[in-house]
Write a protein that holds these residues in place. Structure first.
Motif, PDB file in Angstrom:
ATOM      1  N   GLN A  14      31.479   1.756  10.059  1.00  0.00           N
ATOM      2  CA  GLN A  14      32.667   2.148  10.831  1.00  0.00           C
ATOM      3  C   GLN A  14      32.288   2.873  12.127  1.00  0.00           C
ATOM      4  O   GLN A  14      33.042   2.852  13.093  1.00  0.00           O
ATOM      5  CB  GLN A  14      33.559   3.058   9.974  1.00  0.00           C
ATOM      6  CG  GLN A  14      34.193   2.335   8.796  1.00  0.00           C
ATOM      7  CD  GLN A  14      34.802   3.300   7.774  1.00  0.00           C
ATOM      8  OE1 GLN A  14      34.486   4.495   7.762  1.00  0.00           O
ATOM      9  NE2 GLN A  14      35.666   2.780   6.917  1.00  0.00           N
ATOM     10  N   ALA A  15      31.128   3.503  12.126  1.00  0.00           N
ATOM     11  CA  ALA A  15      30.687   4.238  13.318  1.00  0.00           C
ATOM     12  C   ALA A  15      30.009   3.328  14.336  1.00  0.00           C
ATOM     13  O   ALA A  15      29.593   3.794  15.403  1.00  0.00           O
ATOM     14  CB  ALA A  15      29.733   5.356  12.901  1.00  0.00           C
ATOM     15  N   GLY A  16      29.874   2.054  13.991  1.00  0.00           N
ATOM     16  CA  GLY A  16      29.305   1.107  14.946  1.00  0.00           C
ATOM     17  C   GLY A  16      27.843   0.786  14.693  1.00  0.00           C
ATOM     18  O   GLY A  16      27.181   0.202  15.554  1.00  0.00           O
TER      19      GLY A  16
ATOM     20  N   THR B 202      33.540  11.983   8.897  1.00  0.00           N
ATOM     21  CA  THR B 202      34.275  10.896   9.526  1.00  0.00           C
ATOM     22  C   THR B 202      33.278  10.008  10.287  1.00  0.00           C
ATOM     23  O   THR B 202      32.157  10.446  10.584  1.00  0.00           O
ATOM     24  CB  THR B 202      35.290  11.438  10.541  1.00  0.00           C
ATOM     25  OG1 THR B 202      34.566  12.142  11.562  1.00  0.00           O
ATOM     26  CG2 THR B 202      36.294  12.380   9.880  1.00  0.00           C
ATOM     27  N   PRO B 203      33.677   8.793  10.639  1.00  0.00           N
ATOM     28  CA  PRO B 203      32.800   7.968  11.487  1.00  0.00           C
ATOM     29  C   PRO B 203      32.461   8.681  12.795  1.00  0.00           C
ATOM     30  O   PRO B 203      31.340   8.543  13.296  1.00  0.00           O
ATOM     31  CB  PRO B 203      33.648   6.709  11.726  1.00  0.00           C
ATOM     32  CG  PRO B 203      34.534   6.619  10.525  1.00  0.00           C
ATOM     33  CD  PRO B 203      34.859   8.035  10.169  1.00  0.00           C
ATOM     34  N   ASP B 204      33.401   9.444  13.343  1.00  0.00           N
ATOM     35  CA  ASP B 204      33.127  10.175  14.587  1.00  0.00           C
ATOM     36  C   ASP B 204      31.989  11.167  14.401  1.00  0.00           C
ATOM     37  O   ASP B 204      31.151  11.344  15.293  1.00  0.00           O
ATOM     38  CB  ASP B 204      34.380  10.932  15.059  1.00  0.00           C
ATOM     39  CG  ASP B 204      35.393   9.994  15.692  1.00  0.00           C
ATOM     40  OD1 ASP B 204      35.008   8.844  16.026  1.00  0.00           O
ATOM     41  OD2 ASP B 204      36.555  10.397  15.834  1.00  0.00           O
TER      42      ASP B 204
ATOM     43  N   ARG C  76      28.872   9.226  14.546  1.00  0.00           N
ATOM     44  CA  ARG C  76      28.609   8.749  15.915  1.00  0.00           C
ATOM     45  C   ARG C  76      28.048   9.881  16.766  1.00  0.00           C
ATOM     46  O   ARG C  76      27.089   9.684  17.519  1.00  0.00           O
ATOM     47  CB  ARG C  76      29.913   8.206  16.508  1.00  0.00           C
ATOM     48  CG  ARG C  76      29.729   7.051  17.457  1.00  0.00           C
ATOM     49  CD  ARG C  76      31.058   6.464  17.876  1.00  0.00           C
ATOM     50  NE  ARG C  76      31.712   5.711  16.816  1.00  0.00           N
ATOM     51  CZ  ARG C  76      32.924   5.980  16.319  1.00  0.00           C
ATOM     52  NH1 ARG C  76      33.623   6.994  16.765  1.00  0.00           N
ATOM     53  NH2 ARG C  76      33.440   5.227  15.369  1.00  0.00           N
ATOM     54  N   ASP C  77      28.643  11.071  16.632  1.00  0.00           N
ATOM     55  CA  ASP C  77      28.238  12.207  17.472  1.00  0.00           C
ATOM     56  C   ASP C  77      26.766  12.571  17.285  1.00  0.00           C
ATOM     57  O   ASP C  77      26.087  12.936  18.242  1.00  0.00           O
ATOM     58  CB  ASP C  77      29.104  13.441  17.152  1.00  0.00           C
ATOM     59  CG  ASP C  77      30.525  13.280  17.645  1.00  0.00           C
ATOM     60  OD1 ASP C  77      30.778  12.332  18.436  1.00  0.00           O
ATOM     61  OD2 ASP C  77      31.387  14.070  17.229  1.00  0.00           O
TER      62      ASP C  77
END
Lengths: 120, 172
Positions: free
Chosen positions: A22-24, A107-109, A112-113
């Motif tokens: 989900q995070a890419g 979370t996916p964010d 990602r971070d």
């Protein structure tokens, strides 16, 4: 790009893999291990570019796993995904050579971070 | 001041309700709602317990109905409810206790060590929870999620004097 996911909970490994997608980072190969000792074996066999590890595990904890890695001169990126994100935990992780610590639930964010600076 | 009184100064029901809501939302999304306080449920046969030793000492127990445990496992493993095994249930409730326990621990004085979860299901040997003279329930929360009961109990234990090592000295 290959990521080693280490957690003694099968469902949490599945959640981490899903969140990576989900995070890419769905294009990355993922290898799983069930504790730090298994993680050491998989690391030698698979040579991942990044390790995402739980902290509290049987056989060999995440911090023992990281310490063994750094003691052997292995400097590859290593991040914790663990149930506690207190400042003492983060400080201990950083002092041992961890690149980041993601607290559960996440979370996916959040992935990602912390992954962006490491994996690009 | 008792260990229970000391705990009440550190954490209240609302804080734990918010933690549990965050954990469930993070793991399951909001499709099945957010856990909210409800009336006291009867005996809950599935659960897991984690212990904390160090500057704060106690246990965090998460118990639920078999229906909730199977529903949660089905959601997280992405399988049908009737395909969920006892091992799946133990994995999921253990991780629920681990995450809730870790969040509770991080809000309490440290350093301390979090144990691995000890799980119990109707098909397994029950976990042993320490209930001696020195142990008291500091907080019991009855919640409902997706129409099913879940109970979070926090037990405090007296902190040993500084001269008595209580752990391996590592932070978990």
């Amino acid at each position: 790009m290959k990521i080693l996911v280490v957690d003694d909970s099968r469902v949490m490994r599945q959640i981490v893999v899903r969140t990576l997608r989900q995070a890419g980072y769905g294009h990355c190969d993922v290898v799983e291990a069930s504790d730090g000792r298994d993680g050491m074996d998989k690391l030698r066999e698979e040579q991942p570019d990044l390790v995402l590890s739980d902290w509290n595990m049987p056989e060999m904890t995440g911090i023992e796993f990281l310490s063994a890695l750094r003691a052997s001169g292995d400097a590859r990126p290593f991040g914790f995904v663990t149930s506690e994100g207190s400042e003492p935990m983060r400080a201990t992780a950083a002092a041992a050579g961890a690149s980041f610590l993601i607290a559960k639930p996440f979370t996916p964010d959040a992935f990602r971070d912390v992954l962006e600076p490491v994996l690009g | 001041m008792t260990a229970t009184d000391a705990f009440a100064e550190l954490m209240d029901d609302n804080t734990v309700v918010e933690m549990v809501a965050d954990v469930f939302t993070g793991l399951f999304g909001e499709g099945r709602g957010v856990p909210h306080p409800d009336v006291t449920a009867g005996p809950l046969p599935v659960g897991a317990c984690v212990g904390v030793t160090g500057a704060w000492q106690g246990q965090i127990d998460v118990a639920c109905s078999a229906e909730l445990a199977h529903l949660a496992a089905a959601e997280l493993f992405d399988v049908a409810v009737d395909a969920v095994s006892d091992a799946d249930v133990r994995d999921v409730v253990g991780e629920l206790a681990n995450v809730v326990g870790g969040n509770v621990k991080s809000a309490l004085p440290g350093p301390s060590v979090l144990s691995l979860p000890s799980t119990r299901t109707p098909a397994s040997v029950p976990a042993v929870r320490v209930e001696s003279d020195g142990v008291s329930p500091a907080l019991v929360l009855d919640l409902t999620w997706s129409g099913q009961p879940i109970r979070v109990s926090i037990w405090t234990m007296p902190t040993p004097p500084p001269s008595q090592p209580s752990s391996k000295g590592e932070i978990s």
